[in-house]
Write a protein that holds these residues in place. Structure first.
Motif, PDB file in Angstrom:
ATOM      1  N   ASP A 338     -24.736  -2.895  25.449  1.00 36.65           N
ATOM      2  CA  ASP A 338     -24.939  -2.696  24.016  1.00 36.65           C
ATOM      3  C   ASP A 338     -23.753  -1.908  23.494  1.00 36.65           C
ATOM      4  OD1 ASP A 338     -27.406  -3.923  24.229  1.00 36.65           O
ATOM      5  OD2 ASP A 338     -28.447  -2.026  24.569  1.00 36.65           O
ATOM      6  N   ASN A 339     -23.070  -2.461  22.523  1.00 34.07           N
ATOM      7  CA  ASN A 339     -21.807  -1.884  22.056  1.00 34.07           C
ATOM      8  C   ASN A 339     -21.888  -1.659  20.552  1.00 34.07           C
ATOM      9  OD1 ASN A 339     -19.183  -1.011  21.969  1.00 34.07           O
ATOM     10  ND2 ASN A 339     -18.281  -3.049  22.153  1.00 34.07           N
ATOM     11  N   ASP A 340     -21.924  -0.411  20.114  1.00 40.80           N
ATOM     12  CA  ASP A 340     -21.866  -0.055  18.699  1.00 40.80           C
ATOM     13  C   ASP A 340     -20.473   0.476  18.390  1.00 40.80           C
ATOM     14  OD1 ASP A 340     -24.625  -0.594  18.165  1.00 40.80           O
ATOM     15  OD2 ASP A 340     -25.112   1.282  19.175  1.00 40.80           O
ATOM     16  N   TYR A 341     -19.926   0.081  17.259  1.00 38.08           N
ATOM     17  CA  TYR A 341     -18.564   0.501  16.936  1.00 38.08           C
ATOM     18  C   TYR A 341     -18.417   0.659  15.437  1.00 38.08           C
ATOM     19  CZ  TYR A 341     -18.130  -4.509  15.923  1.00 38.08           C
ATOM     20  OH  TYR A 341     -18.326  -5.769  15.433  1.00 38.08           O
ATOM     21  N   GLY A 342     -17.397   1.376  15.044  1.00 33.55           N
ATOM     22  CA  GLY A 342     -17.125   1.581  13.629  1.00 33.55           C
ATOM     23  C   GLY A 342     -15.863   2.374  13.442  1.00 33.55           C
ATOM     24  N   GLY A 343     -15.443   2.511  12.186  1.00 29.82           N
ATOM     25  CA  GLY A 343     -14.221   3.253  11.934  1.00 29.82           C
ATOM     26  C   GLY A 343     -13.921   3.414  10.464  1.00 29.82           C
ATOM     27  N   LEU A 344     -12.923   4.241  10.193  1.00 32.15           N
ATOM     28  CA  LEU A 344     -12.463   4.538   8.843  1.00 32.15           C
ATOM     29  C   LEU A 344     -10.943   4.495   8.821  1.00 32.15           C
ATOM     30  CD1 LEU A 344     -14.627   7.739   8.204  1.00 32.15           C
ATOM     31  CD2 LEU A 344     -15.059   5.490   7.193  1.00 32.15           C
ATOM     32  N   ASP A 345     -10.386   4.079   7.680  1.00 36.45           N
ATOM     33  CA  ASP A 345      -8.938   4.106   7.488  1.00 36.45           C
ATOM     34  C   ASP A 345      -8.678   4.491   6.039  1.00 36.45           C
ATOM     35  OD1 ASP A 345      -6.195   2.717   8.856  1.00 36.45           O
ATOM     36  OD2 ASP A 345      -6.214   2.891   6.682  1.00 36.45           O
ATOM     37  N   LEU A 346      -7.824   5.481   5.829  1.00 36.40           N
ATOM     38  CA  LEU A 346      -7.460   5.924   4.482  1.00 36.40           C
ATOM     39  C   LEU A 346      -5.952   6.013   4.409  1.00 36.40           C
ATOM     40  CD1 LEU A 346      -8.279   7.052   1.686  1.00 36.40           C
ATOM     41  CD2 LEU A 346      -8.261   9.340   2.723  1.00 36.40           C
ATOM     42  N   ARG A 347      -5.367   5.368   3.395  1.00 29.20           N
ATOM     43  CA  ARG A 347      -3.911   5.403   3.281  1.00 29.20           C
ATOM     44  C   ARG A 347      -3.479   5.546   1.825  1.00 29.20           C
ATOM     45  NH1 ARG A 347      -2.902  -0.680   5.384  1.00 29.20           N
ATOM     46  NH2 ARG A 347      -4.373   0.159   6.899  1.00 29.20           N
ATOM     47  N   TRP A 348      -2.299   6.120   1.677  1.00 29.88           N
ATOM     48  CA  TRP A 348      -1.646   6.281   0.372  1.00 29.88           C
ATOM     49  C   TRP A 348      -0.389   5.429   0.360  1.00 29.88           C
ATOM     50  CZ3 TRP A 348       3.276   8.597   0.444  1.00 29.88           C
ATOM     51  CH2 TRP A 348       3.877   8.789  -0.813  1.00 29.88           C
ATOM     52  N   ARG A 349      -0.152   4.795  -0.776  1.00 28.64           N
ATOM     53  CA  ARG A 349       1.053   3.990  -0.954  1.00 28.64           C
ATOM     54  C   ARG A 349       1.810   4.484  -2.179  1.00 28.64           C
ATOM     55  NH1 ARG A 349       1.163  -0.822   1.875  1.00 28.64           N
ATOM     56  NH2 ARG A 349      -0.825  -1.614   2.651  1.00 28.64           N
ATOM     57  N   TRP A 350       3.110   4.324  -2.096  1.00 28.91           N
ATOM     58  CA  TRP A 350       3.936   4.576  -3.271  1.00 28.91           C
ATOM     59  C   TRP A 350       5.116   3.621  -3.262  1.00 28.91           C
ATOM     60  CZ3 TRP A 350       9.035   6.805  -3.635  1.00 28.91           C
ATOM     61  CH2 TRP A 350       9.453   6.987  -4.965  1.00 28.91           C
ATOM     62  N   GLY A 351       5.329   2.990  -4.402  1.00 28.40           N
ATOM     63  CA  GLY A 351       6.484   2.131  -4.575  1.00 28.40           C
ATOM     64  C   GLY A 351       7.316   2.616  -5.735  1.00 28.40           C
ATOM     65  N   GLY A 352       8.591   2.835  -5.511  1.00 27.68           N
ATOM     66  CA  GLY A 352       9.462   3.352  -6.562  1.00 27.68           C
ATOM     67  C   GLY A 352      10.908   3.193  -6.176  1.00 27.68           C
ATOM     68  N   SER A 353      11.710   4.201  -6.450  1.00 22.82           N
ATOM     69  CA  SER A 353      13.126   4.120  -6.114  1.00 22.82           C
ATOM     70  C   SER A 353      13.579   5.439  -5.511  1.00 22.82           C
ATOM     71  CB  SER A 353      13.963   3.795  -7.356  1.00 22.82           C
ATOM     72  OG  SER A 353      13.831   4.828  -8.325  1.00 22.82           O
ATOM     73  N   LEU A 354      14.549   5.358  -4.641  1.00 22.11           N
ATOM     74  CA  LEU A 354      15.174   6.504  -4.001  1.00 22.11           C
ATOM     75  C   LEU A 354      16.673   6.272  -4.041  1.00 22.11           C
ATOM     76  CD1 LEU A 354      14.934   9.130  -2.309  1.00 22.11           C
ATOM     77  CD2 LEU A 354      14.856   7.672  -0.268  1.00 22.11           C
ATOM     78  N   ALA A 355      17.396   7.200  -4.678  1.00 21.11           N
ATOM     79  CA  ALA A 355      18.848   7.058  -4.858  1.00 21.11           C
ATOM     80  C   ALA A 355      19.179   5.752  -5.557  1.00 21.11           C
ATOM     81  CB  ALA A 355      19.581   7.164  -3.522  1.00 21.11           C
ATOM     82  N   GLY A 356      18.305   5.371  -6.492  1.00 21.10           N
ATOM     83  CA  GLY A 356      18.516   4.154  -7.249  1.00 21.10           C
ATOM     84  C   GLY A 356      18.203   2.878  -6.511  1.00 21.10           C
ATOM     85  N   ARG A 357      17.564   2.972  -5.342  1.00 20.85           N
ATOM     86  CA  ARG A 357      17.235   1.808  -4.525  1.00 20.85           C
ATOM     87  C   ARG A 357      15.736   1.715  -4.314  1.00 20.85           C
ATOM     88  NH1 ARG A 357      21.718  -1.583  -3.949  1.00 20.85           N
ATOM     89  NH2 ARG A 357      23.589  -0.278  -3.798  1.00 20.85           N
ATOM     90  N   THR A 358      15.232   0.487  -4.223  1.00 25.07           N
ATOM     91  CA  THR A 358      13.795   0.257  -4.054  1.00 25.07           C
ATOM     92  C   THR A 358      13.294   0.845  -2.750  1.00 25.07           C
ATOM     93  OG1 THR A 358      13.964  -1.794  -5.319  1.00 25.07           O
ATOM     94  CG2 THR A 358      11.993  -1.495  -3.966  1.00 25.07           C
ATOM     95  N   VAL A 359      12.126   1.497  -2.828  1.00 27.51           N
ATOM     96  CA  VAL A 359      11.531   2.089  -1.643  1.00 27.51           C
ATOM     97  C   VAL A 359      10.024   1.884  -1.692  1.00 27.51           C
ATOM     98  CG1 VAL A 359      11.222   4.374  -2.703  1.00 27.51           C
ATOM     99  CG2 VAL A 359      11.435   4.187  -0.222  1.00 27.51           C
ATOM    100  N   GLU A 360       9.415   1.729  -0.544  1.00 28.11           N
ATOM    101  CA  GLU A 360       7.963   1.640  -0.417  1.00 28.11           C
ATOM    102  C   GLU A 360       7.512   2.539   0.730  1.00 28.11           C
ATOM    103  OE1 GLU A 360       4.545  -1.651   0.752  1.00 28.11           O
ATOM    104  OE2 GLU A 360       6.217  -2.302  -0.532  1.00 28.11           O
ATOM    105  N   LEU A 361       6.634   3.475   0.424  1.00 25.12           N
ATOM    106  CA  LEU A 361       6.151   4.441   1.405  1.00 25.12           C
ATOM    107  C   LEU A 361       4.657   4.232   1.648  1.00 25.12           C
ATOM    108  CD1 LEU A 361       7.833   7.730   0.097  1.00 25.12           C
ATOM    109  CD2 LEU A 361       8.725   6.122   1.787  1.00 25.12           C
ATOM    110  N   THR A 362       4.249   4.426   2.888  1.00 24.74           N
ATOM    111  CA  THR A 362       2.836   4.366   3.266  1.00 24.74           C
ATOM    112  C   THR A 362       2.558   5.486   4.255  1.00 24.74           C
ATOM    113  OG1 THR A 362       2.806   1.954   3.043  1.00 24.74           O
ATOM    114  CG2 THR A 362       0.996   2.959   4.262  1.00 24.74           C
TER     115      THR A 362
END
Length: 717
Positions: A338-362
Motif C-alpha cells: 500500500d503506497n500513499d504519496y503526495g507533495g507540494l511545489d511553490l515557485r516564483w517567476r520573474w521575467g524582465g531585463s538585466l543590463a538591457g537584456r531579456t532575463v527569466e528567473l525562477t
C-alpha cells in the motif's frame, strides 16, 4: 551464443557527427539568413515559460499527439520510438511496466522505471526514492510528450538521468471529442474516448480508455482501464487554476516471466514452467488528484503552486519456491504494498531585463513524501501454490525529500544566451519493522542523503537558423526502497550502507531549423559516475545491491525531420551509446549464490544498454490517404554484469496505411498497421541480472492492427 558487434572508433564517430553538424551550418549560410519563426511552446521540462526550446542549451524533444497515429493509443512506448537517446521497450508482459532508459540511465531496472524523472500534467510519477511508473498515463487524452536529456535533467532532483513529461489536452470551445476502437493480434481490443469543452469560466477535458488482450505469450493475458479528468478555470488578474484527477486499474495481469536462452530458441511464446505452477500475476490500482495555481502579480512577477496526493496499491504473486522461504529472514513470495504519496511545489517567476537584456528567473521549493505499508506472505498454503499464505514481512517505510532550486536564463548578448541553475536535495529513508520474531530481528533503521547539483549551459546563435550549445552539471541517484530492501551480506535489516551514485554530465550540441520546416539536432555527451549501483547477489528470488565504483556513459545522438517532395516527409533518429563500468568488481552468478567470486573486469558494458539504436519513418500523404514505412533496430544488449550473454540485435520493418473522410459530423479515419512486417525473431526487452538466467522477454512476431477513429466538434457543419 555471443553476438559480435561492429564498433567504430570514437574519433571516427565524432568526425562523422561533426560533418553532420557542419552541413546545416553551410545550408544556413547559403540561406537568406532570415530568423526562423520559433515555436513559443513552454519548455516544461526546463521550467521556462517564455524561452523557446530552440534556445535552450539542452536536448529537448517534443512529440505532438494529434490523433493521426496508427496505434492502439494505450502504451507510452508507441509514441517514443523516434526519440534519440531514449530506449522504450514494451515487454509483452503487462504485469510489468514499460522499460524506459535515457542515455543508459534506468537500463538496469527489472521492473518499473528508475533513474528518470517522470511527470503527468506536472504531477510526479516518480516517487522521492527514484522509483517510478508510467502505466497510469492516459494516452487517450494526452496532447504532447516532452523528453529532456542531459545535464539540465538534474534540476528535477534525485534520480534524474532524464525527464519525460506527458501533458494532457485542455478543454476549449467549441465542444469536441473523439472515439477510437482497434483490434489486433492475440484478441487485443482497445477502446478510447475523450470529451473537451469550455464555457466562460470553466474548461474541462475528460478521457477514458480500456484495453484487453489474451497476450502474445502464454500466461500473459491482461486488462487495463484508465480515466483522466482535467478542469481549469480563470481567476481574477489572469490567474489560473487547474485540477487533474486520474484513475488506473489493472487486475490480475498474468506474468509469463523471462526465458533462458534454450527456452527462447525452442518457443519464444511459451511461459516459464514456474509461472504456471505459482500462477504468477500482479494487480495494480492507482488514484490521484493534483491542483495547480498560477497567478501573475504584475511587473513580470508571478507565483505558481502545485499540490498532489495519491494512492497506489500492488499485489504480486512471485515464483519463489517454498524451500527458499524456509530461511527465517525470507520475506515470502507474495508482495502486498500500500503506497500513499503526495507533495507540494511553490515557485516564483520573474521575467524582465538585466543590463538591457531579456532575463527569466525562477526559484522555488518542493517537498514530496511516500508512505509504504509493505507486507510479504508465503505463496503457498500446504501443498497449494500461488495463494496467499502466512505473514513473513510487515514494514512501514517512509521516504521524504525537501528541495530548493533556482535557475536563470539570460540573453547576455545578441548571439549568446546563458542558462544556469542549482538544486539542493535532501532525501530521508525511514523504516519501521512490525514483524519481529526470535529468528527475525528488528530491521528498523534510517538513512539521510543530501546533495547540491549545479548546472550551466551556454548557447550561441551564428545564424537565425542555427544554435550551438554546451552544458555541464552534476547529478545524484539514491538507491530506491527496493534496492535498500536486502543486504548484500544476507543479514537482517535494510541496506542502509549503500551510498548514492553521483555523476558529472557534459553535453555539446547543435540545433538547425530551416524556413521550410526541416529540423536537425545532434549532441555529444559524456557522463562519469561514482558509486554506481549494481546487483551484488540473487538469493531466494531476491536481489541485493552494492556500490561498485566508477562508470562512464558517452555517446552521440542525431535526429532529423525533413520535408521532402510534395506530400513526402522523412524522420530519422540515431543513438550511439558506450556505457561501461570503469572499475572491476566481484559478483555472484546464478541463483542461490552467496559468494561474489566472479570478477567483472573494468571496461565491461553496463547491462541493459545497447551500443546503437535507430529509427526511420518515411511518410506519404496523398490527399485523404496516408502511408508510412518504418524501420527500427538496435545492436545487441548485454543482459548481465559479466557480459557472458547478450540479447541479439535486430532490425524490424513496419507498414501502415490510413484513410480520412471528412463528413458533416466530423472526421472519420480508418487505419491499418502491420508490425514486424517480415516476421523476424527478436528480443524485445531483457531482465538484467536475472538470477535464474531467464534474461529474455521475446518480442512479438508479425501482427495486424485495425482501427477506426472519429473526431467531432460541436462547430462542425
Amino acid at each position: 551464443m555471443r553476438v559480435r558487434r561492429p564498433v567504430l572508433p570514437l574519433r571516427l564517430r565524432a568526425c562523422a557527427l561533426a560533418v553532420a553538424l557542419a552541413l546545416p551550418a553551410l545550408a544556413a549560410a547559403e540561406d537568406a539568413a532570415d530568423a526562423v519563426t520559433l515555436d513559443r511552446l513552454q519548455v516544461t521540462t526546463a521550467r521556462l515559460r517564455d524561452v523557446p526550446a530552440f534556445e535552450v542549451p539542452a536536448s529537448v524533444t517534443t512529440i505532438a499527439l494529434d490523433g493521426d497515429a496508427a496505434g492502439q493509443g494505450v502504451a507510452l512506448a508507441e509514441a517514443l520510438a523516434g526519440v534519440p537517446g531514449l530506449a522504450a521497450r514494451e515487454r509483452q508482459n503487462f504485469a510489468q511496466d514499460t522499460q524506459l532508459s535515457i542515455r543508459g540511465f534506468g537500463a538496469r531496472s527489472t521492473f518499473g522505471v528508475r533513474g528518470l524523472r517522470l511527470y503527468a500534467d506536472g504531477i510526479p510519477a516518480t516517487m522521492p526514492d527514484g522509483q517510478g511508473q508510467v502505466s497510469h498515463v492516459v494516452m487517450a487524452g494526452a496532447e504532447r510528450i516532452e523528453v529532456m536529456r542531459g545535464p539540465f535533467s538534474a534540476l528535477h532532483g534525485n534520480s534524474s538521468g532524464g525527464v519525460v513529461q506527458v501533458t494532457s489536452a485542455e478543454g476549449r470551445a467549441p465542444t469536441r471529442g473523439h472515439l477510437q476502437a482497434s483490434i489486433g493480434r492475440d484478441d487485443a481490443r482497445a477502446l478510447a474516448a475523450s470529451l473537451r469543452g469550455a464555457g466562460d469560466v470553466l474548461g474541462y477535458a475528460l478521457a477514458a480508455s480500456r484495453f484487453q488482450t489474451d497476450g502474445w505469450r502464454d500466461h500473459s493475458a491482461a486488462e487495463r482501464s484508465w480515466l483522466n479528468l482535467k478542469l481549469h478555470a480563470g481567476l481574477p488578474g489572469d490567474g489560473r487554476l487547474v485540477l487533474v484527477g486520474n484513475h488506473f486499474d489493472a487486475p490480475d495481469a498474468l506474468d509469463p516471466l523471462g526465458l533462458d536462452w534454450d527456452q527462447l530458441q525452442a518457443d519464444p511464446r511459451q511461459a516459464t514452467g514456474v509461472a504456471h505452477q505459482f500462477n504468477t500475476r500482479k494487480s495494480a490500482r492507482q488514484d490521484q488528484l493534483g491542483l495547480r495555481w498560477e497567478q501573475p502579480l504584475g511587473g513580470g512577477h508571478a507565483l505558481e503552486a502545485m499540490a498532489y496526493a495519491g494512492q497506489r496499491d500492488i499485489e504480486q504473486f512471485l515464483a519463489i519456491p517454498a524451500g527458499a522461504q524456509a530461511n527465517p529472514l525470507h520475506s515470502g513470495g507474495v508482495i502486498d504494498l500500500d503506497n500513499d504519496y503526495g507533495g507540494l511545489d511553490l515557485r516564483w517567476r520573474w521575467g524582465g531585463s538585466l543590463a538591457g537584456r531579456t532575463v527569466e528567473l525562477t526559484a522555488g521549493a518542493n517537498a514530496d513524501r511516500q508512505r509504504q505499508h509493505r507486507r510479504g506472505y508465503e505463496n503457498f498454503v500446504g501443498e497449494v501454490l500461488g495463494v496467499r499464505g502466512a505473514l513473513r514481512r510487515d514494514e512501514r517505510n517512509r521516504v521524504d525529500n525537501r528541495d530548493l532550486y533556482a535557475q536563470a536564463w539570460w540573453q547576455l548578448a545578441d548571439r549568446w544566451s546563458l542558462l544556469a541553475g542549482a538544486r539542493r536535495s535532501q532525501v530521508r529513508f525511514d523504516s519501521r519493522d512490525g514483524y519481529v520474531t526470535a529468528t527475525n530481528p528488528d530491521d528498523s533503521g534510517r538513512v539521510d542523503y543530501a546533495r547540491t547539483t549545479p548546472v550551466l549551459g551556454l548557447s550561441f546563435a551564428p545564424t537565425g537558423h542555427l544554435r550551438l550549445y554546451a552544458s555541464a552539471g552534476r547529478g545524484f541517484e539514491t538507491p530506491t526502497f527496493n534496492e535498500l530492501g536486502y543486504r548484500a551480506d544476507g543479514g537482517a535489516g535494510l541496506a542502509f550502507d549503500l551510498a548514492p551514485a553521483t555523476s558529472r554530465n557534459l553535453e555539446l550540441g547543435a540545433k538547425w531549423r530551416s524556413g521550410a520546416g526541416a529540423q536537425v539536432e545532434a549532441a555529444l555527451f559524456r557522463v562519469d559516475t561514482r558509486d554506481e549501483l549494481a546487483v551484488a547477489r540473487n538469493v531466494g528470488g531476491r536481489s541485493s545491491y552494492r556500490n561498485v565504483g566508477r562508470s562512464r556513459r558517452e555517446g552521440a545522438e542525431l535526429s532529423a525531420a525533413l520535408p521532402l517532395a510534395t506530400d513526402w516527409s522523412l524522420e530519422l533518429a540515431w543513438t550511439w551509446l558506450d556505457a561501461r563500468f570503469r572499475d572491476a568488481f566481484p559478483v555472484c552468478t546464478g541463483a542461490g549464490c552467496t559468494d561474489p567470486s566472479v570478477r567483472v573486469p573494468a571496461g565491461s558494458p553496463i547491462p541493459g544498454t545497447t551500443r546503437q539504436q535507430g529509427h526511420a519513418r518515411l511518410r506519404w500523404q496523398p490527399r485523404a490517404w496516408s502511408f508510412a514505412l518504418e524501420a527500427s533496430g538496435s545492436a545487441s544488449t548485454a543482459v548481465s554484469d559479466t557480459g557472458a550473454r547478450e540479447a541479439p540485435g535486430h532490425v524490424l520493418a513496419h507498414l501502415e496505411a490510413a484513410r480520412t473522410w471528412t463528413t458533416a459530423h466530423g472526421r472519420l479515419r480508418g487505419f491499418a498497421r502491420v508490425d514486424n512486417l517480415f516476421d523476424r525473431d527478436w528480443v524485445g526487452s531483457v531482465i538484467v541480472n536475472e538470477g535464474n538466467g531467464r534474461y529474455y522477454e521475446p518480442g512479438p512476431g508479425r501482427g495486424l492492427l485495425l482501427g477506426l477513429r472519429w473526431d467531432w466538434s460541436a462547430g462542425a457543419d
